[in-house]
Write a protein that holds these residues in place. Structure first.
Motif, PDB file in Angstrom:
ATOM      1  N   PRO A 143      97.533  97.896 100.005  1.00 36.62           N
ATOM      2  CA  PRO A 143      96.949  96.940 100.966  1.00 36.62           C
ATOM      3  C   PRO A 143      95.668  96.322 100.419  1.00 36.62           C
ATOM      4  O   PRO A 143      94.909  96.974  99.672  1.00 36.62           O
ATOM      5  CB  PRO A 143      96.659  97.817 102.188  1.00 36.62           C
ATOM      6  N   GLU A 144      95.405  95.095 100.812  1.00 39.50           N
ATOM      7  CA  GLU A 144      94.269  94.366 100.247  1.00 39.50           C
ATOM      8  C   GLU A 144      92.943  95.066 100.516  1.00 39.50           C
ATOM      9  O   GLU A 144      92.042  95.047  99.672  1.00 39.50           O
ATOM     10  CB  GLU A 144      94.219  92.951 100.824  1.00 39.50           C
ATOM     11  N   TRP A 145      92.819  95.728 101.670  1.00 39.18           N
ATOM     12  CA  TRP A 145      91.534  96.350 102.006  1.00 39.18           C
ATOM     13  C   TRP A 145      91.178  97.477 101.022  1.00 39.18           C
ATOM     14  O   TRP A 145      89.994  97.712 100.744  1.00 39.18           O
ATOM     15  CB  TRP A 145      91.523  96.869 103.447  1.00 39.18           C
ATOM     16  N   ILE A 146      92.203  98.139 100.463  1.00 40.91           N
ATOM     17  CA  ILE A 146      91.937  99.193  99.472  1.00 40.91           C
ATOM     18  C   ILE A 146      91.402  98.561  98.189  1.00 40.91           C
ATOM     19  O   ILE A 146      90.435  99.054  97.582  1.00 40.91           O
ATOM     20  CB  ILE A 146      93.208 100.011  99.190  1.00 40.91           C
ATOM     21  N   GLY A 147      92.027  97.457  97.781  1.00 43.46           N
ATOM     22  CA  GLY A 147      91.553  96.747  96.596  1.00 43.46           C
ATOM     23  C   GLY A 147      90.139  96.223  96.792  1.00 43.46           C
ATOM     24  O   GLY A 147      89.303  96.313  95.891  1.00 43.46           O
ATOM     25  N   ARG A 148      89.845  95.698  97.971  1.00 40.43           N
ATOM     26  CA  ARG A 148      88.500  95.187  98.244  1.00 40.43           C
ATOM     27  C   ARG A 148      87.470  96.315  98.243  1.00 40.43           C
ATOM     28  O   ARG A 148      86.340  96.135  97.785  1.00 40.43           O
ATOM     29  CB  ARG A 148      88.478  94.453  99.586  1.00 40.43           C
ATOM     30  N   LEU A 149      87.866  97.474  98.771  1.00 35.56           N
ATOM     31  CA  LEU A 149      86.958  98.630  98.785  1.00 35.56           C
ATOM     32  C   LEU A 149      86.627  99.061  97.354  1.00 35.56           C
ATOM     33  O   LEU A 149      85.453  99.321  97.016  1.00 35.56           O
ATOM     34  CB  LEU A 149      87.599  99.780  99.554  1.00 35.56           C
ATOM     35  N   LEU A 150      87.658  99.122  96.514  1.00 37.05           N
ATOM     36  CA  LEU A 150      87.440  99.487  95.112  1.00 37.05           C
ATOM     37  C   LEU A 150      86.588  98.436  94.411  1.00 37.05           C
ATOM     38  O   LEU A 150      85.669  98.772  93.649  1.00 37.05           O
ATOM     39  CB  LEU A 150      88.796  99.631  94.403  1.00 37.05           C
TER      40      LEU A 150
ATOM     41  N   ASP B 180      98.735  83.105  87.131  1.00 37.70           N
ATOM     42  CA  ASP B 180      98.791  82.001  88.079  1.00 37.70           C
ATOM     43  C   ASP B 180      97.384  81.446  88.265  1.00 37.70           C
ATOM     44  O   ASP B 180      96.500  82.142  88.785  1.00 37.70           O
ATOM     45  CB  ASP B 180      99.336  82.509  89.409  1.00 37.70           C
ATOM     46  N   PRO B 181      97.126  80.189  87.879  1.00 39.59           N
ATOM     47  CA  PRO B 181      95.776  79.651  87.985  1.00 39.59           C
ATOM     48  C   PRO B 181      95.303  79.487  89.412  1.00 39.59           C
ATOM     49  O   PRO B 181      94.111  79.367  89.679  1.00 39.59           O
ATOM     50  CB  PRO B 181      95.886  78.292  87.264  1.00 39.59           C
ATOM     51  N   ASP B 182      96.248  79.444  90.379  1.00 38.36           N
ATOM     52  CA  ASP B 182      95.890  79.257  91.782  1.00 38.36           C
ATOM     53  C   ASP B 182      95.702  80.581  92.524  1.00 38.36           C
ATOM     54  O   ASP B 182      95.359  80.598  93.701  1.00 38.36           O
ATOM     55  CB  ASP B 182      96.978  78.429  92.502  1.00 38.36           C
ATOM     56  N   ALA B 183      95.959  81.705  91.847  1.00 41.60           N
ATOM     57  CA  ALA B 183      95.832  83.005  92.498  1.00 41.60           C
ATOM     58  C   ALA B 183      94.362  83.321  92.765  1.00 41.60           C
ATOM     59  O   ALA B 183      93.470  82.916  92.028  1.00 41.60           O
ATOM     60  CB  ALA B 183      96.446  84.094  91.631  1.00 41.60           C
ATOM     61  N   VAL B 184      94.122  84.037  93.871  1.00 43.86           N
ATOM     62  CA  VAL B 184      92.767  84.389  94.276  1.00 43.86           C
ATOM     63  C   VAL B 184      92.559  85.883  94.084  1.00 43.86           C
ATOM     64  O   VAL B 184      93.424  86.689  94.437  1.00 43.86           O
ATOM     65  CB  VAL B 184      92.519  84.002  95.752  1.00 43.86           C
ATOM     66  N   GLY B 185      91.422  86.254  93.520  1.00 50.02           N
ATOM     67  CA  GLY B 185      91.120  87.656  93.311  1.00 50.02           C
ATOM     68  C   GLY B 185      90.555  88.316  94.548  1.00 50.02           C
ATOM     69  O   GLY B 185      90.651  87.788  95.672  1.00 50.02           O
ATOM     70  N   LEU B 186      89.955  89.474  94.345  1.00 43.75           N
ATOM     71  CA  LEU B 186      89.402  90.253  95.445  1.00 43.75           C
ATOM     72  C   LEU B 186      87.944  89.876  95.696  1.00 43.75           C
ATOM     73  O   LEU B 186      87.255  89.383  94.805  1.00 43.75           O
ATOM     74  CB  LEU B 186      89.487  91.748  95.119  1.00 43.75           C
ATOM     75  N   THR B 187      87.499  90.111  96.919  1.00 42.28           N
ATOM     76  CA  THR B 187      86.096  89.911  97.266  1.00 42.28           C
ATOM     77  C   THR B 187      85.535  91.228  97.804  1.00 42.28           C
ATOM     78  O   THR B 187      86.233  91.961  98.505  1.00 42.28           O
ATOM     79  CB  THR B 187      85.928  88.823  98.336  1.00 42.28           C
ATOM     80  N   PRO B 188      84.296  91.554  97.474  1.00 45.04           N
ATOM     81  CA  PRO B 188      83.725  92.818  97.946  1.00 45.04           C
ATOM     82  C   PRO B 188      83.392  92.763  99.438  1.00 45.04           C
ATOM     83  O   PRO B 188      83.115  91.694  99.984  1.00 45.04           O
ATOM     84  CB  PRO B 188      82.450  92.956  97.103  1.00 45.04           C
ATOM     85  N   PHE B 189      83.432  93.923 100.089  1.00 46.14           N
ATOM     86  CA  PHE B 189      83.015  94.005 101.486  1.00 46.14           C
ATOM     87  C   PHE B 189      81.505  93.805 101.614  1.00 46.14           C
ATOM     88  O   PHE B 189      81.023  93.262 102.612  1.00 46.14           O
ATOM     89  CB  PHE B 189      83.386  95.376 102.080  1.00 46.14           C
TER      90      PHE B 189
END
Length: 399
Positions: A25-32, A107-116
């Motif tokens: 889940p995205e929230w785990i990636g954002r937490l890391l 993918d150039p349009d892909a978005v990475g993670l953002t920190p909490f």
């Protein structure tokens, strides 16, 4: 986890990060990634302290050595380090862009993670300010020690270096795998992870080949003075090379390096002086690794490295890494400030540098200490000439 070596932990961190970025889940990636963001700021904060803690006592220590022997060893070691960096740049520029061009683009349009949470930890001074301060205080303390016999400031800086080394060992190194996991989780989320890993594997092989080639060059040059077969001399250095692979520390390998160097016929006086000194100032293998890794990271980001932009970086590396501590990754830690101030590396790019450098740190260290043997052999021929010219009777009796 403590019983697992750093390299396996880094590999686990990379794999874990990719899996988290792709399937969790995205929230785990954002937490890391939040941890990675904060840890990256912490790295930026400690970089000036690393520069002060490494360079000041390193310069201050040099004055206790014999003048001409020190000057000769330091000069040859620096020229070797500088030459290694320049050669590595041109070889990397000839090969790395082709490696990356053959990879699979994300993918150039892909978005990475953002920190909490975004936490800013500004350093107490800029990198260049730290470098200039280190040179001034290092030279000043050197003067005070050897002209005024004052040790107070030197002892203070020695204790300061101990604190910085302890922080690297107890905090930075243990948490690096988590930091790297966050970087690769972000790249996996944006579709860049597999291209990066593909490039890393090929650059890793290129770096090791450059190390081996440079060792042969060093011993071939030394053989012009010693008259010995360079490959026979390299063979006698294998115990030191393999020990360095395991310890990832030039300092920890010194006892084995000394035995190997003396087995090549280097006099005990020269070996006992040159090997410990070169362990702190001769970093040709580390420079090859850092330059090749930096070229790869820049090209991966779509940049085009230019030689005259890299030259100041290479020139400063040979100074900045002086007295880098005997801990895994000491060279890349010392180089972080130059990566940001001269090459403009972002936190993520610095993280990639750490991951790629750490993966081959043992090989870089092995190249460093094997090259120390070539320098010792080269220096020994000049001291033999001097001894023959100034002490002919003693030399004849000894023979």
């Amino acid at each position: 986890m403590k019983n697992i070596g750093l390299l396996p932990r880094l590999i686990i961190g990379i794999i874990s990060g990719v899996l988290i970025g792709l399937f969790f889940p995205e929230w785990i990636g954002r937490l890391l990634y939040t941890f990675t963001h904060i840890f990256g700021n912490l790295l930026g904060y400690i970089v000036p302290l690393i520069i002060l803690g490494f360079i000041i006592p390193g310069i201050a220590e040099l004055g206790s050595k014999a003048g001409k022997l020190l000057a000769g060893t330091a000069g040859i070691a620096y020229l070797s380090t500088l030459g290694a960096g320049i050669v590595a740049f041109f070889i990397s520029m000839a090969i790395v862009p082709r490696i990356i061009a053959g990879g699979t683009a994300g993918d150039p349009d892909a978005v990475g993670l953002t920190p909490f949470l975004e936490l800013d930890i500004p350093p107490i001074m800029g990198v260049m300010t730290a470098l200039i301060t280190a040179f001034i205080f290092g030279l000043g303390i050197n003067f005070l020690r050897h002209e005024k016999a004052q040790e107070t400031l030197f002892n203070f800086m020695e204790e300061f270096r101990t604190i910085i080394v302890g922080f690297i060992k107890k905090v930075i190194i243990p948490f690096l795998p988590v930091h790297i996991a966050g970087i690769f989780a972000d790249m996996a989320a944006s579709g860049e992870a597999f291209q990066t890993l593909q490039v890393f594997g090929q650059v890793f092989v290129l770096i090791i080949l450059m190390h081996l080639g440079y060792i042969i060059v060093q011993y071939s040059i030394a053989s012009t003075r010693t008259g010995k077969n360079p490959f026979s001399a390299i063979k006698k250095m294998i115990p030191a090379y393999t020990t360095a692979l395991g310890t990832m520390s030039s300092a920890a390998t010194i006892p084995v390096t000394l035995r190997s160097v003396k087995s090549n016929g280097v006099s005990e006086r020269v070996a006992d002086f040159v090997v410990p000194l070169s362990a702190t100032i001769h970093l040709a293998g580390s420079t090859i690794s850092l330059v090749a890794c930096a070229v790869a990271v820049i090209v991966l980001g779509g940049g085009s490295p230019q030689f005259f932009e890299f030259l100041p970086f290479i020139v400063m590396l040979g100074v900045t890494m002086v007295a880098a501590p005997g801990v895994p990754g000491g060279a890349v830690m010392a180089a972080l400030g130059l990566l940001s101030s001269i090459l403009g590396f972002t936190e993520a790019q610095q993280g990639l540098m750490i991951a790629l450098y750490m993966a081959q740190d043992g090989f870089g260290t092995a190249c460093n200490i094997t090259g120390d043997g070539a320098i010792a052999s080269f220096i020994d021929t000049f001291t033999e000439d001097t001894a023959a010219a100034t002490e002919p009777v003693s030399a004849e009796v000894e023979s």
